[in-house]
Design a protein around this motif. Structure first.
Motif, PDB file in Angstrom:
ATOM      1  N   GLY A  13       0.845  -1.187   0.000  1.00 56.09           N
ATOM      2  CA  GLY A  13       0.000   0.000   0.000  1.00 56.09           C
ATOM      3  C   GLY A  13       0.881   1.237   0.000  1.00 56.09           C
ATOM      4  N   TYR A  34      -4.679   2.059  -1.465  1.00 60.21           N
ATOM      5  CA  TYR A  34      -4.963   0.836  -0.726  1.00 60.21           C
ATOM      6  C   TYR A  34      -4.556  -0.346  -1.607  1.00 60.21           C
ATOM      7  N   GLU A  55      -7.380  -3.874   3.527  1.00 56.27           N
ATOM      8  CA  GLU A  55      -8.199  -2.672   3.734  1.00 56.27           C
ATOM      9  C   GLU A  55      -9.633  -2.856   3.251  1.00 56.27           C
ATOM     10  N   LEU A  58     -12.425  -0.751   4.932  1.00 56.90           N
ATOM     11  CA  LEU A  58     -12.338   0.691   4.648  1.00 56.90           C
ATOM     12  C   LEU A  58     -12.747   0.979   3.202  1.00 56.90           C
ATOM     13  N   GLN A  59     -12.348   0.096   2.304  1.00 54.90           N
ATOM     14  CA  GLN A  59     -12.692   0.269   0.890  1.00 54.90           C
ATOM     15  C   GLN A  59     -14.198   0.134   0.688  1.00 54.90           C
ATOM     16  N   GLY A  83      -8.579  -9.532   3.742  1.00 52.17           N
ATOM     17  CA  GLY A  83      -9.740  -8.803   4.258  1.00 52.17           C
ATOM     18  C   GLY A  83     -11.006  -9.641   4.232  1.00 52.17           C
TER      19      GLY A  83
END
Ligand SMILES: [Zn+2]
Ligand SMILES: [Zn+2]
Ligand SMILES: [Zn+2]
Length: 257
Positions: A13, A34, A55, A58-59, A83
């Motif tokens: 990242g 990301y 991530e 968050l994405q 994730g």
């Protein structure tokens, strides 16, 4: 169909932890990346995501994701699958369908073993419906996602073709037989990690050459490292793309196919 880039960064990242290079300190929002992933929204409201890296939560929040019809995976490297636990709120009604190649699916059963044999009731585990992609493709509503075998160094990974769109990340070679699967693709996302050679990823130059060999009219570079800023990469890509319009992707970019 629209394609939204949820992430466009290489495995670290950007910013890279503990790095103070100009790209990692850049004020340009397009330089914050990301881990690589895309969200596909079909014309009949089909929702597919390719890869769910560290991530993912968050994405998904940033993209306003409220469900996933299918999670397509390219391979089981950490930056593409770590994730997956975060799909838990999206699988309350039914398991999330995850499709990859046989090696990747076997690896996910090991990596997420706790999801298949929970030790106690009430423990929060994701409900995952894992399956191996048939070469004929995976139906997601009206969309069909066709697996495209690629080489990532010496390991086999999958790219995905959906209609005129193809997503080819983490690759250093496209096997001859895969060009036939990619015939007719007009928009391609290709791994172009950096301009210096790398043993398991295309360079930006090679990524654009491959997009042109496929016959795409638009190429978007992804899985980008911190060697170049987004603004520098725009110049590099437009100089290299002679038969296609080549650009670096950035997080949040939405394209219409
Ligand atoms: Zn990767
Ligand atoms: Zn850096
Ligand atoms: Zn990888």
């Amino acid at each position: 169909m629209t394609v939204e880039f949820l992430g466009t960064g290489t495995s670290h990242g950007i910013p890279v932890l503990a790095c103070s290079c100009p790209v990692c300190r850049s004020p340009d929002a397009r330089d914050a990346r990301y881990r690589s992933s895309v969200l596909l929204r079909g014309d009949a409201d089909e929702i597919a995501v390719i890869d769910a890296g560290p991530e993912f939560r968050l994405q998904a929040l940033r993209a306003g994701l409220t469900r996933i019809d299918t999670l397509l995976v390219t391979h089981a490297h950490a930056d593409h699958v770590h994730g997956i636990d975060d799909v838990r709120p999206l699988c309350r009604r039914k398991p999330v369908r995850i499709v990859g190649d046989a090696e990747c699916i076997d690896e996910l059963r090991v990596r997420f073993a706790y999801a298949f044999s929970p030790r106690q009731a009430g423990g929060g585990v994701p409900k995952l419906d894992l399956s191996v992609a048939p070469s004929s493709g995976v139906e997601i509503g009206h969309l069909v996602a066709i697996p495209v075998p690629l080489l990532h160094g010496t390991i086999g990974v999958l790219g995905w073709r959906i209609g005129a769109f193809a997503y080819l990340t983490d690759c250093s070679e496209i096997p001859e037989s895969s060009y036939a699967i990619l015939r007719g693709v007009s928009v391609v996302v290709v791994d172009g990690m950096r301009t210096k050679p790398h043993p398991t990823h295309f360079t930006v130059e090679r990524a654009i050459e491959e997009a042109e060999r496929i016959g795409a009219s638009r190429a978007f570079i992804t899985h980008i490292c911190h060697d170049h800023s987004h603004a520098e990469l725009e110049k590099i890509c437009s100089a290299l793309g002679t038969r296609c319009e080549a650009r670096p992707a950035h997080d949040g970019l939405v394209i219409e196919i």
